[in-house]
Write an enzyme that holds these catalytic residues in place. Structure first.
Site, mmCIF file in Angstrom:
data_model
loop_
_atom_site.group_PDB
_atom_site.id
_atom_site.type_symbol
_atom_site.label_atom_id
_atom_site.label_comp_id
_atom_site.label_asym_id
_atom_site.label_seq_id
_atom_site.Cartn_x
_atom_site.Cartn_y
_atom_site.Cartn_z
ATOM 1 N N ARG A 1 0.836 -1.204 0.000
ATOM 2 C CA ARG A 1 0.000 0.000 0.000
ATOM 3 C C ARG A 1 0.869 1.253 0.000
ATOM 4 O O ARG A 1 0.534 2.249 -0.657
ATOM 5 C CB ARG A 1 -0.953 0.003 1.195
ATOM 6 N N CYS B 1 -0.639 6.650 8.760
ATOM 7 C CA CYS B 1 -0.975 5.367 8.139
ATOM 8 C C CYS B 1 -2.065 5.651 7.124
ATOM 9 O O CYS B 1 -1.986 6.636 6.399
ATOM 10 C CB CYS B 1 -1.404 4.357 9.202
#
Length: 284
Positions: free
Chosen positions: A181, A240
């Protein structure tokens, strides 16, 4: 003197204090793909006396479409919710989940943000509790509501701060998402793949041993010491996807003896909602 835990607590240590006055256990189980999972799991069984706080409704605030998937909750509302769980300013709070601290660390950070020091995450979570042959129950806990007074601490930064410090030596931006990711591959949660330019990747699961417990403090200190490369921990900003697993890295740094790093709570989901902000792909 009463025992006090400020980062992690083992299952056997918690078992010794589970019924102590002034100790409150909070179940933080959640599933990003099934938001009802945590509450339903808590209703079926939980650590004795544990209350439930939900990531979406209790540990996050109102979403505007531009402030990320899990914006910070209103501090007054969170304080009131803590009081409903019998938590006051003197309680020892222990948070747990069944995902290696992924969601429990969010409550840990939020309470630190409110000014509460006596809060810890159950190391290894529900699985460690069960491996230690400790009991579960399905009873709804009873409590007397208490008053919680918060005093916000300077533990967070916003998107403007991050944007203003991109590429500058006084900020080390650490992204807790999985490496794929981070590189912009396999993005399933946010509409844009990639990362904030200049960020480095420290996958939150790298804080864990194979059994789901945190690595020893000495190992975490070695690993984060390498990551810091001589920087002051106060220069570290964690992020994040939505400000949840970043708290895991904050907790790991604190357990390693590196206090003072901060959270960009909006994280990637807020950053990428504004098309004028720069995006990077590939490895750091």
């Amino acid at each position: 003197m009463n025992a006090s835990f400020a980062t992690l607590i083992g299952a056997l240590d918690l078992a010794q204090h589970l019924h102590d006055p002034g100790w409150v256990v909070v179940d933080c189980r959640f599933d990003l793909t099934n938001p009802d999972f945590g509450y339903q799991a808590w209703r079926r069984s939980h650590l004795p006396g544990a209350f439930y706080l939900d990531l979406d409704s209790d540990l996050s605030g109102f979403r505007t479409g531009g402030n990320g998937r899990h914006p910070l909750p209103d501090p007054a509302q969170l304080a009131a919710r803590l009081g409903e769980c019998g938590i006051d300013n003197h309680c020892q709070v222990v948070a747990y989940d069944d995902t290696n601290g992924m969601f429990a660390a969010r409550l840990w950070w939020l309470m630190r943000w409110l000014g509460h020091r006596r809060v810890a995450v159950l190391d290894g979570g529900l699985q460690a509790w069960c491996r230690a042959a400790q009991a579960l129950d399905g009873e709804t806990p009873e409590t007397t509501a208490r008053s919680y007074t918060f005093s916000l601490q300077p533990g967070r930064v916003d998107a403007d701060y991050v944007a203003a410090h991109l590429g500058k030596p006084d900020m080390l931006l650490v992204d807790a998402r999985s490496p794929d990711r981070f590189r912009g591959e396999n993005e399933m949660l946010d509409p844009v793949g990639g990362h904030i330019p200049g960020a480095i990747n420290r996958f939150f699961r790298d804080n864990l041993e194979e059994d789901g417990c945190f690595k020893q403090a000495s190992m975490l200190r070695e690993e984060f010491g390498t990551l810091l490369a001589g920087r002051n921990p106060h220069q570290v900003v964690h992020q994040c996807g939505s400000g949840v697993t970043a708290c895991h890295n904050l907790l790991a740094m604190e357990a390693a003896g590196f206090p003072g790093s901060r959270l960009y709570a909006g994280s990637w989901s807020e950053w990428c909602a504004d098309p004028s902000r720069p995006v990077a792909t590939g490895p750091a």
